[in-house]
Scaffold this active site. Structure first.
Site, PDB file in Angstrom:
ATOM      1  N   HIS A  95     -35.105  19.227   6.224  1.00  0.00           N
ATOM      2  CA  HIS A  95     -35.982  17.960   5.719  1.00  0.00           C
ATOM      3  C   HIS A  95     -37.325  18.595   5.240  1.00  0.00           C
ATOM      4  CE1 HIS A  95     -38.345  14.582   5.849  1.00  0.00           C
ATOM      5  NE2 HIS A  95     -37.151  13.825   5.708  1.00  0.00           N
ATOM      6  N   GLU A  97     -40.264  17.695   5.827  1.00  0.00           N
ATOM      7  CA  GLU A  97     -41.088  17.837   6.951  1.00  0.00           C
ATOM      8  C   GLU A  97     -40.905  18.895   7.696  1.00  0.00           C
ATOM      9  OE1 GLU A  97     -40.965  13.732   8.330  1.00  0.00           O
ATOM     10  OE2 GLU A  97     -41.777  13.021   6.398  1.00  0.00           O
TER      11      GLU A  97
HETATM   12  P1  PGA Z   1     -39.340   7.362   3.547  1.00  0.00           P
HETATM   13  O1  PGA Z   1     -38.503   8.821   4.284  1.00  0.00           O
HETATM   14  O2  PGA Z   1     -38.261   6.358   3.321  1.00  0.00           O
HETATM   15  O3  PGA Z   1     -40.292   7.027   4.473  1.00  0.00           O
HETATM   16  O4  PGA Z   1     -40.223   7.850   2.375  1.00  0.00           O
HETATM   17  C1  PGA Z   1     -37.508   9.341   3.848  1.00  0.00           C
HETATM   18  C2  PGA Z   1     -37.219  10.712   4.536  1.00  0.00           C
HETATM   19  O5  PGA Z   1     -38.290  11.314   4.787  1.00  0.00           O
HETATM   20  O6  PGA Z   1     -36.064  10.914   4.868  1.00  0.00           O
END
Ligand code: PGA
Length: 258
Positions: A95, A97
């Protein structure tokens, strides 16, 4: 070839176990018949509560990340075997993040992917370009590199991919259906080159990044879009169920295997 769509909810670092239970129950009760495959990704401590609520339902659950090692002195990490022990069938890998907030590079993501597959988990490989990379005209180079590393690690096993442009995650700045389709078509072509025609045709490619009930149907109408990975809008049963309903049109024709 028809691919069964997936609506996946990434709950990130939100909710307590009581709130996660209520959300899981709301999803279970509101699922449409013949809808897409539905999966939720709660944080690790919430997995037992979510598993308890969803056991026996068609909704699956998974981890948001995993270690590339099976066991050992790795404080703060979670083994793929601990995920399967918690009833997970799925896991998110790479991901943005994790890639951008925790410095995960393609080699680490590849190791995690191989560990997930080795443990019998179905990984959703997340990839996407930053705004800067898109502006610099590097989108295809970035996506291609991220995908190639993963395909090599998967060694012929089927992958589910989530295209999540970093600039669209949590920003409210969704990719247009044209931008999403262009990236998905690129990824499918690349999969065909690297893994063969059958694997490319069977692989599900999800879109993620500010998916909401009011943009889901228009995005889902695009040919190479096989569902969604949803963050913010998956934290509310009503809005996630609306997104699930938007993935209903071409559901359930093929098997649900990743
Ligand atoms: P969001 O996040 O729908 O809040 O943009 C998507 C994700 O990070 O998988």
């Amino acid at each position: 070839m028809s691919r069964r769509p997936i609506a996946a909810g990434n709950w990130k670092m939100h909710l307590t176990s009581a709130a996660a239970r209520a959300l899981a129950r709301g999803l279970r009760q509101g699922l449409p018949p013949d809808g897409p495959e539905v999966v939720v990704f709660p944080s690790f401590p919430l997995l037992p509560a979510v598993a308890d609520e969803l056991a026996g339902s068609p909704v699956g659950w998974g981890g948001q990340d995993l270690s590339r090692e099976l066991w050992g002195a790795r404080t703060g990490e979670v083994s793929p075997l601990q995920l399967t022990d918690a009833g997970c069938r799925w896991v998110l890998v790479g991901h943005s993040e994790r890639r951008h907030g925790h410095g995960e590079d393609d080699a680490l993501v590849a190791g995690k992917l191989a560990a997930a597959l080795g443990a019998g988990l179905a990984p959703i490989l997340c990839l996407g370009e930053t705004r800067q990379e898109r502006r610099a005209g590097r989108t295809w180079e970035v996506l291609g590199g991220q995908l190639d590393a993963a395909v090599e690690a998967a060694a012929g096993q089927q992958l589910t991919v989530a295209y999540e442009p970093v600039w669209a995650i949590g920003t409210g700045d969704t990719a247009t259906p044209e931008q999403a389709q262009e990236a998905h078509a690129f990824l499918r072509r690349r999969l065909e080159e690297r893994a063969g025609r059958a694997a490319a045709a069977a692989s599900r490619i999800l879109y993620g990044g500010s998916v909401k009930p009011d943009n889901a149907a228009e995005l889902f109408a695009r040919q190479d879009l096989d569902g969604f990975l949803v963050g913010g809008a998956s934290l509310d049963a009503v809005s996630f169920l609306a997104i699930i309903a938007a993935c209903g049109g071409r559901a359930a024709e093929s098997g649900g295997s990743p």
